[in-house]
Design a protein around this motif. Structure first.
Motif, PDB file in Angstrom:
ATOM      1  N   THR A   1       0.837  -1.201   0.000  1.00 25.67           N
ATOM      2  CA  THR A   1       0.000   0.000   0.000  1.00 25.67           C
ATOM      3  C   THR A   1       0.873   1.252   0.000  1.00 25.67           C
ATOM      4  N   ASN A   2       1.872   1.289   0.852  1.00 26.03           N
ATOM      5  CA  ASN A   2       2.780   2.429   0.938  1.00 26.03           C
ATOM      6  C   ASN A   2       3.509   2.633  -0.391  1.00 26.03           C
ATOM      7  N   THR A   3       4.008   1.552  -0.967  1.00 22.54           N
ATOM      8  CA  THR A   3       4.737   1.631  -2.237  1.00 22.54           C
ATOM      9  C   THR A   3       3.835   2.150  -3.350  1.00 22.54           C
ATOM     10  N   VAL A   4       2.643   1.594  -3.468  1.00 24.67           N
ATOM     11  CA  VAL A   4       1.718   2.010  -4.520  1.00 24.67           C
ATOM     12  C   VAL A   4       1.265   3.455  -4.289  1.00 24.67           C
ATOM     13  N   ASP A   5       1.047   3.851  -3.031  1.00 22.45           N
ATOM     14  CA  ASP A   5       0.695   5.245  -2.729  1.00 22.45           C
ATOM     15  C   ASP A   5       1.748   6.204  -3.294  1.00 22.45           C
ATOM     16  N   ARG A   6       3.003   5.910  -3.034  1.00 26.02           N
ATOM     17  CA  ARG A   6       4.090   6.787  -3.478  1.00 26.02           C
ATOM     18  C   ARG A   6       4.227   6.779  -4.997  1.00 26.02           C
ATOM     19  N   LEU A   7       4.073   5.612  -5.602  1.00 25.35           N
ATOM     20  CA  LEU A   7       4.139   5.529  -7.061  1.00 25.35           C
ATOM     21  C   LEU A   7       2.971   6.287  -7.698  1.00 25.35           C
ATOM     22  N   GLU A   8       1.821   6.214  -7.065  1.00 28.06           N
ATOM     23  CA  GLU A   8       0.644   6.919  -7.575  1.00 28.06           C
ATOM     24  C   GLU A   8       0.840   8.432  -7.473  1.00 28.06           C
ATOM     25  N   ARG A   9       1.350   8.901  -6.333  1.00 25.73           N
ATOM     26  CA  ARG A   9       1.606  10.339  -6.167  1.00 25.73           C
ATOM     27  C   ARG A   9       2.608  10.857  -7.211  1.00 25.73           C
ATOM     28  N   ALA A  10       3.531   9.986  -7.617  1.00 30.55           N
ATOM     29  CA  ALA A  10       4.538  10.369  -8.616  1.00 30.55           C
ATOM     30  C   ALA A  10       4.018  10.248 -10.047  1.00 30.55           C
ATOM     31  N   GLY A  11       2.789   9.748 -10.202  1.00 31.03           N
ATOM     32  CA  GLY A  11       2.214   9.599 -11.534  1.00 31.03           C
ATOM     33  C   GLY A  11       2.710   8.377 -12.294  1.00 31.03           C
ATOM     34  N   LEU A  12       3.331   7.435 -11.582  1.00 35.38           N
ATOM     35  CA  LEU A  12       3.904   6.255 -12.230  1.00 35.38           C
ATOM     36  C   LEU A  12       2.948   5.063 -12.239  1.00 35.38           C
ATOM     37  N   VAL A  13       1.950   5.122 -11.360  1.00 34.88           N
ATOM     38  CA  VAL A  13       0.958   4.060 -11.214  1.00 34.88           C
ATOM     39  C   VAL A  13      -0.396   4.722 -10.989  1.00 34.88           C
ATOM     40  N   ALA A  14      -1.437   4.077 -11.471  1.00 34.44           N
ATOM     41  CA  ALA A  14      -2.808   4.522 -11.194  1.00 34.44           C
ATOM     42  C   ALA A  14      -3.557   3.357 -10.557  1.00 34.44           C
ATOM     43  N   ARG A  15      -4.411   3.686  -9.599  1.00 29.46           N
ATOM     44  CA  ARG A  15      -5.260   2.663  -8.977  1.00 29.46           C
ATOM     45  C   ARG A  15      -6.594   2.630  -9.710  1.00 29.46           C
ATOM     46  N   ARG A  16      -7.166   1.431  -9.799  1.00 29.58           N
ATOM     47  CA  ARG A  16      -8.518   1.311 -10.347  1.00 29.58           C
ATOM     48  C   ARG A  16      -9.186   0.113  -9.701  1.00 29.58           C
ATOM     49  N   PRO A  17     -10.514   0.108  -9.640  1.00 34.98           N
ATOM     50  CA  PRO A  17     -11.221  -1.028  -9.041  1.00 34.98           C
ATOM     51  C   PRO A  17     -10.943  -2.302  -9.850  1.00 34.98           C
ATOM     52  N   ASN A  18     -10.858  -3.400  -9.137  1.00 36.36           N
ATOM     53  CA  ASN A  18     -10.655  -4.692  -9.778  1.00 36.36           C
ATOM     54  C   ASN A  18     -12.019  -5.209 -10.238  1.00 36.36           C
ATOM     55  N   PRO A  19     -12.237  -5.332 -11.551  1.00 37.70           N
ATOM     56  CA  PRO A  19     -13.548  -5.775 -12.034  1.00 37.70           C
ATOM     57  C   PRO A  19     -13.883  -7.222 -11.639  1.00 37.70           C
ATOM     58  N   LEU A  20     -12.864  -8.000 -11.260  1.00 40.49           N
ATOM     59  CA  LEU A  20     -13.087  -9.396 -10.868  1.00 40.49           C
ATOM     60  C   LEU A  20     -13.296  -9.561  -9.370  1.00 40.49           C
ATOM     61  N   ASP A  21     -13.073  -8.480  -8.619  1.00 39.04           N
ATOM     62  CA  ASP A  21     -13.198  -8.526  -7.156  1.00 39.04           C
ATOM     63  C   ASP A  21     -13.739  -7.172  -6.710  1.00 39.04           C
ATOM     64  N   GLY A  22     -14.990  -7.143  -6.330  1.00 39.05           N
ATOM     65  CA  GLY A  22     -15.663  -5.892  -5.974  1.00 39.05           C
ATOM     66  C   GLY A  22     -14.959  -5.077  -4.914  1.00 39.05           C
ATOM     67  N   ARG A  23     -14.219  -5.722  -4.020  1.00 40.10           N
ATOM     68  CA  ARG A  23     -13.517  -4.996  -2.958  1.00 40.10           C
ATOM     69  C   ARG A  23     -12.048  -4.753  -3.288  1.00 40.10           C
ATOM     70  N   GLY A  24     -11.550  -5.420  -4.334  1.00 42.25           N
ATOM     71  CA  GLY A  24     -10.131  -5.343  -4.664  1.00 42.25           C
ATOM     72  C   GLY A  24      -9.753  -4.134  -5.494  1.00 42.25           C
ATOM     73  N   VAL A  25      -8.465  -3.851  -5.491  1.00 44.38           N
ATOM     74  CA  VAL A  25      -7.913  -2.716  -6.225  1.00 44.38           C
ATOM     75  C   VAL A  25      -6.762  -3.214  -7.089  1.00 44.38           C
ATOM     76  N   LEU A  26      -6.699  -2.664  -8.299  1.00 39.62           N
ATOM     77  CA  LEU A  26      -5.588  -2.950  -9.194  1.00 39.62           C
ATOM     78  C   LEU A  26      -4.637  -1.761  -9.217  1.00 39.62           C
ATOM     79  N   ALA A  27      -3.352  -2.047  -9.304  1.00 40.35           N
ATOM     80  CA  ALA A  27      -2.358  -1.011  -9.570  1.00 40.35           C
ATOM     81  C   ALA A  27      -1.962  -1.176 -11.021  1.00 40.35           C
ATOM     82  N   ALA A  28      -2.050  -0.099 -11.792  1.00 41.75           N
ATOM     83  CA  ALA A  28      -1.733  -0.132 -13.220  1.00 41.75           C
ATOM     84  C   ALA A  28      -0.598   0.840 -13.511  1.00 41.75           C
ATOM     85  N   ILE A  29       0.405   0.378 -14.214  1.00 44.27           N
ATOM     86  CA  ILE A  29       1.530   1.243 -14.563  1.00 44.27           C
ATOM     87  C   ILE A  29       1.069   2.243 -15.625  1.00 44.27           C
TER      88      ILE A  29
END
Length: 176
Positions: A91-119
């Motif tokens: 979570t910490n790693t993805v947060d920092r990557l997201e703030r830097a614009g290197l990763v985006a979070r999106r809902p996981n369509p296969l898991d209603g509660r899950g989150v995907l990290a996308a480069i």
């Protein structure tokens, strides 16, 4: 880069001698101390190369993992499993990557509660540039040739098997 100590003796060999005099020979003490010192040296060298990109080795590994995935995205739980780190670290790693614009979070369509990290496209550019720089400095292992690097990998493999990182199938060739 770590500052050279430039000692006139090997401090780990000296500690091994003193240890042996006091408690008897325990080769694993010298080995673990060498491994830990090597980790300090390598991490400092790699982090110095990654710093201009705003990355740590952990963030770099996450970006590389995302580039290895077919769609360029993975569930956070899968990232933690593959990088062998705690969910909080992911979570910490993805947060920092997201703030830097290197990763985006999106809902996981296969898991209603899950989150995907996308480069992101920027993340792909950064990981390519950083990888070029790391390869150019042999990931800090320039003192070893190809055979030495493979040997180091093999020497450490039983430690990882014993820790339960993976189950080694009898009669299978290790994947380097």
């Amino acid at each position: 880069m770590p500052k050279p100590l430039s000692l006139s003796f090997d401090p780990i060999a000296r500690a091994d001698e003193l240890w042996t005099r006091r408690w008897g020979a325990v080769p694993s003490m010298a080995a673990i101390t060498s491994v830990m010192r090597a980790q300090q040296i390598l991490l400092a060298q790699v982090d110095a190369v990654l710093k201009p990109y705003g990355l740590t080795f952990a963030r770099y590994e996450a970006l590389v993992l995302l580039t290895f995935s077919k769609a360029g995205e993975l569930p956070l739980s899968k990232i933690g499993e593959r990088l062998m780190v705690h969910p909080t670290s992911v979570t910490n790693t993805v947060d920092r990557l997201e703030r830097a614009g290197l990763v985006a979070r999106r809902p996981n369509p296969l898991d209603g509660r899950g989150v995907l990290a996308a480069i992101t496209a920027q993340g792909r550019r950064v990981v390519e540039d950083a990888t070029g720089d790391l390869v150019a400095m042999d990931f800090g292992l320039g003192g070893y040739d190809e055979a030495g690097c493979r040997e180091l990998f093999e020497v450490l493999r039983p430690l990882r098997v014993a820790a339960g990182d993976f189950v080694e199938e009898p009669g299978t060739e290790p994947e380097a």
